[in-house]
Design a protein around this motif. Structure first.
Motif, short mmCIF file in Angstrom:
data_model
loop_
_atom_site.label_atom_id
_atom_site.label_comp_id
_atom_site.label_asym_id
_atom_site.label_seq_id
_atom_site.Cartn_x
_atom_site.Cartn_y
_atom_site.Cartn_z
N GLN A 104 -8.29 -6.19 23.59
CA GLN A 104 -5.94 -5.03 24.56
C GLN A 104 -5.58 -4.58 23.37
O GLN A 104 -4.97 -3.90 23.80
CB GLN A 104 -5.60 -6.16 25.22
N SER A 109 -1.96 -4.11 34.34
CA SER A 109 -2.40 -5.02 34.30
C SER A 109 -2.07 -6.17 35.59
O SER A 109 -2.52 -6.71 36.18
CB SER A 109 -3.01 -5.85 33.29
N SER A 110 -0.46 -5.42 35.60
CA SER A 110 0.21 -7.19 36.24
C SER A 110 0.09 -6.49 37.36
O SER A 110 0.02 -7.63 38.29
CB SER A 110 1.74 -7.21 35.48
N THR A 160 -3.33 -7.09 38.82
CA THR A 160 -3.95 -8.57 39.16
C THR A 160 -3.47 -8.96 40.07
O THR A 160 -3.70 -9.59 41.21
CB THR A 160 -3.24 -9.01 37.72
N GLY A 196 -7.34 -10.50 38.74
CA GLY A 196 -7.27 -10.05 37.61
C GLY A 196 -8.67 -9.18 36.95
O GLY A 196 -8.91 -8.65 36.02
N ALA A 204 -8.01 -5.24 36.36
CA ALA A 204 -7.39 -5.66 35.07
C ALA A 204 -7.87 -4.50 33.96
O ALA A 204 -7.09 -3.87 33.51
CB ALA A 204 -6.21 -6.81 34.88
N VAL A 205 -9.27 -5.49 33.77
CA VAL A 205 -9.81 -4.85 32.26
C VAL A 205 -10.78 -2.90 32.92
O VAL A 205 -10.48 -2.17 32.04
CB VAL A 205 -10.85 -5.73 31.93
N GLY A 233 -7.19 -1.22 32.51
CA GLY A 233 -6.54 -0.40 31.38
C GLY A 233 -7.88 0.01 30.10
O GLY A 233 -7.36 1.32 29.96
#
Length: 290
Positions: free
Chosen positions: A224, A251-252, A255, A260, A263-264, A267
């Motif tokens: 991250q 990410s928020s 999610t 979640g 989220a990765v 990113g």
């Protein structure tokens, strides 16, 4: 409205944690040209140090400065006895060395603490929460955000408003010119490594307050942090902050909407977009890109 406030609060929490970690990592990368993969293990050590200090009866929040002091020493020792030897070498050498150190430290943690997840039992004043416009804000997370803001502001003040910060920036920009005006690069490197270790320790200690502690916890955080630095770019104190807040917000949002797991992925997509249209990052300088 409540969902939007919750997303903003979660973004501030993630952004604050990522900003602390990114600033510590970027200092060593920018000043010494070392990609310190062992930074992941240093975050983990900070979390375990916070857990250990808590078992001695110290409040988890008060443990943060204690952990930072401990990790400052660890950072200086790693610099003095290991990283000094690869400063002028190629990136591949520093990556190999720091990756090896990372594996050793994780192995030691597994041997000493096993793979068992450990958690800090929060005291009453951190267990409470408040509701703001329908958003649920726990006291522990509010304290984490506040500490992250203070630490980030302190690093900015140190780098931008003090003689030590000027010496660090001079060493980063032109090593020979820094020597000519009386700056001692070896001392600067030790201080930078210490500050980096302290920030890694702070990130680990704050993560220990809101998450579980385990030996491999730093690896995900390092990924991250690298995403944050790619987004924000090197050469600017503002860059990592913008990258951290942007990644925290994305990410928020992801999610809250899809869970979640994605989220990765979000990113990663964000990084690819930035690398495609602005390879030096949103606030990066071409000097560092080169």
């Amino acid at each position: 409205m409540s969902l939007a406030l919750q997303i903003i609060f979660d973004a501030l929490l993630l952004g604050g944690l990522y900003a602390i970690g990114a600033l510590g990592f970027a200092l060593v990368w920018g000043v010494q040209n070392i990609l310190n993969i062992a930074y992941a293990a240093m975050i983990m050590l900070g979390a375990y140090a916070a857990y250990w200090v808590w078992t001695l009866g110290v409040d988890p929040i008060l443990a943060v400065p204690i952990v930072m002091a401990m990790m400052f020493v660890v950072g200086v020792l790693l610099q003095r006895f290991l990283f000094d030897y690869v400063i002028l070498g190629p990136h591949s050498l520093s990556i190999a060395l720091t990756y090896g150190v990372n594996l050793i430290l994780i192995g030691l943690a597994l041997y000493l603490f096993t793979a068992e997840y450990r958690s800090i039992a929060l005291p009453d004043h951190l267990r409470g929460s408040i509701d703001l416009g329908g958003a649920h804000l726990t006291n522990a997370r509010i304290a984490t955000i506040a500490i992250a803001v203070v630490l980030t502001a302190s690093v900015w003040w140190l780098m931008d408003r003090t003689a030590l910060g000027a010496a660090i920036r001079a060493t980063r920009m032109d090593l020979e010119a820094a020597r000519l005006v009386g700056i001692r690069p070896r001392l600067i490197y030790n201080i930078v490594a210490g500050i980096s270790g302290a920030l890694a320790g702070a990130m680990g200690a704050l993560l220990a307050v809101i998450h579980s502690v385990f030996p491999a916890m730093g690896d995900h955080q390092l990924i991250q942090i690298l995403i944050v630095l790619v987004l924000g770019g090197l050469g600017s104190m503002v860059g990592p902050l913008i990258g951290a807040l942007l990644l925290g917000l994305v990410s928020s949002v992801v999610t809250a909407i899809w869970g979640g797991t994605y989220a990765v992925l979000a990113g990663t997509v964000l990084v690819l977009l930035v690398l495609t249209f602005r390879p030096s990052g949103l606030m990066g300088r071409k000097f560092y890109e080169a």
